[in-house]
Scaffold this active site. Structure first.
Site, PDB file in Angstrom:
ATOM      1  N   ALA A  65      46.019  -6.822  15.816  1.00 29.02           N
ATOM      2  CA  ALA A  65      44.545  -7.109  15.756  1.00 29.02           C
ATOM      3  C   ALA A  65      44.182  -8.519  15.088  1.00 29.02           C
ATOM      4  O   ALA A  65      44.984  -8.842  14.446  1.00 29.02           O
ATOM      5  CB  ALA A  65      43.770  -5.812  15.071  1.00 29.02           C
ATOM      6  N   GLU A 113      51.111  -0.382  19.142  1.00 24.64           N
ATOM      7  CA  GLU A 113      50.339   0.397  19.514  1.00 24.64           C
ATOM      8  C   GLU A 113      50.075   0.403  20.942  1.00 24.64           C
ATOM      9  O   GLU A 113      49.821   1.401  21.643  1.00 24.64           O
ATOM     10  CB  GLU A 113      49.101   0.642  18.762  1.00 24.64           C
ATOM     11  CG  GLU A 113      49.348   0.944  17.257  1.00 24.64           C
ATOM     12  CD  GLU A 113      47.939   0.838  16.333  1.00 24.64           C
ATOM     13  OE1 GLU A 113      47.717   1.957  15.648  1.00 24.64           O
ATOM     14  OE2 GLU A 113      47.480  -0.327  16.155  1.00 24.64           O
ATOM     15  N   GLU A 133      50.726  -2.744   8.823  1.00 25.86           N
ATOM     16  CA  GLU A 133      49.379  -2.687   8.230  1.00 25.86           C
ATOM     17  C   GLU A 133      49.241  -2.447   6.779  1.00 25.86           C
ATOM     18  O   GLU A 133      48.322  -3.101   6.099  1.00 25.86           O
ATOM     19  CB  GLU A 133      48.551  -1.611   8.967  1.00 25.86           C
ATOM     20  CG  GLU A 133      48.088  -1.730  10.545  1.00 25.86           C
ATOM     21  CD  GLU A 133      49.220  -1.420  11.567  1.00 25.86           C
ATOM     22  OE1 GLU A 133      48.848  -1.498  12.800  1.00 25.86           O
ATOM     23  OE2 GLU A 133      50.398  -1.111  11.065  1.00 25.86           O
TER      24      GLU A 133
END
Length: 259
Positions: A65, A113, A133
């Site tokens: 992300a 993901e 993460e």
């Protein structure tokens, strides 16, 4: 529809959806996720598409992300961003048609993901996978804790997520995260070969099989068996079942109509 960060190509009944933000290693920002949801919905509704291949342009599948966009988020903004990502990836996962992730490079965080939301993963030997993460002080937010544990088992998923370790394609294959590893120059060829093989089968049977497998992982085995029995019986209301069995008995190639 024209997209800023996506490319869609068609060869017969196979659609290839490429994430096209190579200058940011295809990092997922809000706009890209909205475009991805729109594209997935469009492909899902297109009866002429039988298989989706999802890949990335440049050196990455999806590197994660967009950290620059996330950095200043408050908890409510982060919750909204996570819901968008979860909704997009769930749309990929629940799409009736089978999907193949052709992982050409980094598949980290949101990229891992996204790959896991596809039905099958084919990786370049240069691909890297991970949920790093914790290195940023956050958890996976787009389904990583759920899907990784289902694919590789809870203990290994905890190890990978707690440490933030990144693994190569061969290790991912050994763990069951990846179906096949191939050289970078043959990645799309191998993905297309598999897509064409799937597309040549009875598509209603393929879609019912996907539904049975997905739903069985979300329930107990007895309910899962009942789901399978019901979907099996539905096949016998289709022209494809009659065509497939007649072709087998008469030793000819079936001509499925997705009816």
């Amino acid at each position: 529809m024209t997209y800023e960060h996506l490319k869609i190509d068609r060869i017969g009944s196979i659609a290839t959806l490429s994430i096209n933000r190579p200058e940011a290693l295809n990092a997922l920002n809000y706009k890209l996720l909205v475009e991805l949801k729109s594209a997935v919905d469009s492909i899902s509704a297109d009866d002429s598409v039988h298989v989706l291949i999802l890949t990335g342009e440049g050196r990455a599948f999806v590197a994660g992300a967009d950290i620059a966009e996330m950095k200043g988020m408050n908890p409510e903004e982060a919750r909204s961003f996570a819901k968008l990502g979860l909704d997009v990836f769930r749309a990929v996962e629940l799409m009736e048609k089978p999907s193949i992730a052709a992982v050409n490079g980094f598949a980290l965080g949101g990229g891992c993901e996204l790959a896991m939301s596809c039905d099958i993963r084919i990786a370049s030997s240069k691909a890297k996978f991970g949920q790093p993460e914790v290195n940023l002080g956050v958890t996976p937010g787009f389904g990583g804790t759920n899907r990784l544990a289902r694919l590789v088992g809870p203990a290994k998923a905890k190890e990978l997520i707690f440490t933030g370790d990144v693994i190569d394609a061969l290790e991912a294959e050994k763990l069951g995260l990846v179906n096949m590893v191939t050289e970078p120059e043959t990645l799309m060829e191998k993905s297309m070969e598999l897509a064409e093989k799937i597309a040549s089968k009875g598509q209603l049977a393929v879609r019912y099989s996907k539904q049975a497998i997905n739903r069985s992982f979300e329930t107990d085995i007895e309910t899962g068996m009942e789901i399978e029995r019901n979907l099996f019986s539905l096949c016998f209301a289709t022209q494809d079942q009659k065509e497939g069995m007649d072709a087998f008995l008469n030793k000819r190639k079936p001509e499925f109509k997705v009816k």
